[in-house]
Design a protein around this motif. Structure first.
Motif, PDB file in Angstrom:
ATOM      1  N   PRO B  48      31.889  42.934  31.834  1.00 14.37           N
ATOM      2  CA  PRO B  48      32.163  42.985  33.273  1.00 14.37           C
ATOM      3  C   PRO B  48      30.948  43.440  34.092  1.00 14.37           C
ATOM      4  O   PRO B  48      30.898  43.224  35.309  1.00 14.37           O
ATOM      5  CB  PRO B  48      33.298  44.008  33.373  1.00 14.37           C
ATOM      6  N   CYS B 159      37.853  36.785  32.318  1.00 15.40           N
ATOM      7  CA  CYS B 159      37.957  37.621  33.506  1.00 15.40           C
ATOM      8  C   CYS B 159      38.336  36.796  34.743  1.00 15.40           C
ATOM      9  O   CYS B 159      37.487  36.509  35.593  1.00 15.40           O
ATOM     10  CB  CYS B 159      36.647  38.367  33.741  1.00 15.40           C
ATOM     11  N   ALA B 162      36.869  37.209  38.278  1.00 18.24           N
ATOM     12  CA  ALA B 162      35.412  37.243  38.456  1.00 18.24           C
ATOM     13  C   ALA B 162      34.875  36.329  39.570  1.00 18.24           C
ATOM     14  O   ALA B 162      34.042  36.769  40.365  1.00 18.24           O
ATOM     15  CB  ALA B 162      34.720  36.946  37.134  1.00 18.24           C
ATOM     16  N   CYS B 331      43.339  44.467  35.237  1.00 18.16           N
ATOM     17  CA  CYS B 331      42.095  43.879  35.745  1.00 18.16           C
ATOM     18  C   CYS B 331      41.736  44.546  37.076  1.00 18.16           C
ATOM     19  O   CYS B 331      42.568  44.611  37.973  1.00 18.16           O
ATOM     20  CB  CYS B 331      42.245  42.386  36.021  1.00 18.16           C
TER      21      CYS B 331
END
Lengths: 161, 385
Positions: B48, B159, B162, B331
């Motif tokens: 991340p 992710c 993102a 998340c």
């Protein structure tokens, strides 16, 4: 008579205000939310009754002030320090470190006794005599192994990266 | 002696290995259990962090560690590439010629970027590797003005928030440095909404609109013309760009394809509760490698690892494994520099993100640092064993 007229005007103003769709929608939403509002108010009353409300208000003020004082860098730096401390703590879970720590914690009486009765080692002859003890030999071996490890990695780790 | 072999030392693999080492420390010391991790990579990345690197908010040093340093003592690490997995005969083969028999196998080989399936994608930017994030960082810092397009080359990808986060961060970055008026930002997404989950999409679409970000929905990238600086969609739309950030399509690891244990895209068919590779009660798959219908996110690998560790330990101790994965996912969703929200959901509950706040952003900043101790090394649960 004048009071009645004033009341009538107030009601008229209210009706006019409610004729606006956005106001009507807001009031309707408020009415729909009455159970939640009632629940929240009862919780606030509980907090007030127990004296917690003032404490919470003070803590919120503190949090608001802290927000002004803290920066992104301080948050990241603080978290990094905690993370490093946690990792150091985790190293005590290594079988070797755990074993070394256990030597101190598992025989507390003997530890006290030996340290209390430690006699000074005088001169080379005294040292040679002390080294005849197998326990001292074992301990010295561990100390030398520690020095070897420390010497091997200290230079690398102490170099400014 | 029982052999537990873990393929991959990324988030899922490292957490699994470390927790097994904590819980089975006595068995490992006495030689009754051996935990082996195989990975070809020398470094473990906090993935991340790539997003933050692209926006100059983190440095490579902060997100990189040697694989060996993230594994706790007691684990046997082999730096090698797995060439084939034979689930029926319980054997793992490596490129250097090693052959490892196992009693339990955990596959955590992650996802790989597929830079061949979209023509022209190699000529645009992304931030899904350290090198790519650094290249993008240089372009963003030098960007004086023009069109920026943020999009994804295919679903699924790691992710899910993102691309949205990148869009929000770009918007606030250029606003902060006083160049927002020179930059037009377009967020294009392959679904009829801006995010996979409807209620998160509702919240974030409103934020994008408020911040003057254009959106183009049902935009499935077909090809990229790097000469004309155009991205074409299957639906027939064309977006012009001066800087294109296109998340590459993802596939499962090559070894999964080679071993014939994955689906067409290389994802491993996995029981979504027990995490067993379907048809194999001695083999598990976790993290991005699976075909489980949830996000490909680090938190998923983390929660799955806990389930797999528990199941293996129970089985070793003669107890019927009963811990299952409930789809739990967490998340962070950064909605700009200095603010963010959080998505928490599972198989049965949709996320209900709180309003974006500095508190969530700071939690994310803190987590970026705490990942190494609290997540990968699982220090707190580890201390309890």
């Amino acid at each position: 008579m004048a009071t009645q007229e004033a009341e009538h005007n107030d009601i008229e103003k209210l009706v006019q205000a409610l004729s606006k769709p956005e106001n009507l929608e807001a009031v309707t939403k408020l009415i729909d939310s009455l159970p939640t509002i009632q629940y929240t108010v009862s919780k606030l009353e509980d907090l007030k009754r127990t004296g917690s409300l003032d404490v919470i208000m003070n803590l919120l003020c503190l949090a608001a002030q802290a927000k002004n004082l803290l920066t992104d860098e301080m948050i990241a730096g603080g978290a990094e320090a905690i993370s490093t401390a946690l990792e150091l703590l985790a190293k005590t879970k290594s079988p070797v470190v755990e074993g070394l720590l256990s030597t101190l914690t598992n025989h507390p009486n003997e530890f006290e006794e030996i340290i209390k009765n430690a006699s000074p080692v005088k001169g080379i002859m005294g040292l040679i005599k002390a080294l005849r003890d197998p326990d001292v030999q074992q301990g010295l071996g561990i100390m030398i192994a520690f020095l070897k490890y420390f010497g091997k990695y200290a230079k690398e780790e102490l170099t400014v990266k | 002696m029982k052999n537990i072999v873990i393929l991959g030392a990324g988030t899922g693999g490292a957490i699994t290995a470390n927790n097994l080492a904590y819980r089975l420390s006595d068995e490992i010391r006495s030689g009754n259990v051996k935990v082996t991790v195989i990975d070809k990579n020398e470094y473990h990345y906090y993935q991340p962090g790539f997003l933050f690197i692209a926006l100059s908010l983190m440095t490579p040093k902060e997100i990189t560690r040697h694989v060996k340093s993230v594994l706790v003592p007691g684990i046997n690490f082999i730096k090698d590439e797995v060439s084939r997995v034979d689930l029926n005969n319980r054997i793992v083969y490596t490129m250097s010629g090693k052959q490892l028999n196992y009693d339990y196998l955990v596959i955590s080989t992650g996802a790989r970027l597929d830079l061949d399936s979209v023509p022209g994608i190699k000529g645009v930017d992304h931030f899904y590797s350290l090198d790519a994030a650094l290249r993008l960082r240089d372009k963003i810092t030098k960007f004086e003005g023009g069109n920026i397009v943020v999009t994804v080359g295919g679903l699924p990808y790691k992710c899910p928030p993102a691309p949205l986060e990148m869009t929000f961060l770009l918007e606030s970055y250029f606003r902060k440095i006083g160049k927002r008026n020179n930059v037009e930002i377009t967020y294009a997404y392959p679904l009829p909404r801006v995010f996979t989950i409807q209620n998160v999409s509702d919240v974030t679409a409103k934020l994008l609109e408020e911040r003057g970000v254009k959106t183009s929905l049902m935009f499935n990238v077909e090809s990229i013309d790097t000469e004309k600086r155009e991205i074409k969609s299957i639906e027939g739309e064309t977006l012009k760009y001066d800087l294109a950030i296109v998340i590459p399509p993802h596939k499962g690891a090559e070894v999964i394809e080679k071993s014939g244990i994955g689906d067409e895209e290389g994802w491993i068919p996995t029981d979504k509760y027990t995490l067993n590779i379907k048809g194999h009660d001695d083999a598990y798959a976790i993290g991005d490698a699976t075909n489980i219908p949830t996000s490909k996110a680090g938190s998923v690998a983390d929660f799955e690892a806990a389930v797999v560790v528990s199941r293996i330990v129970d089985d070793l101790q003669g107890v019927k494994p009963n811990k299952v994965y409930d789809g739990r996912t967490i998340c962070f969703l950064v909605t700009g520099i200095g603010e963010g929200t959080m998505l928490v959901f599972d198989y049965n509950n949709m996320p209900n993100p709180p309003p974006p706040s500095f508190a969530c952003y700071w939690t994310k900043l803190a987590y970026n640092k705490l990942y190494w101790s609290m997540t990968v090394k699982s220090v707190l649960p580890g201390m309890g064993w």
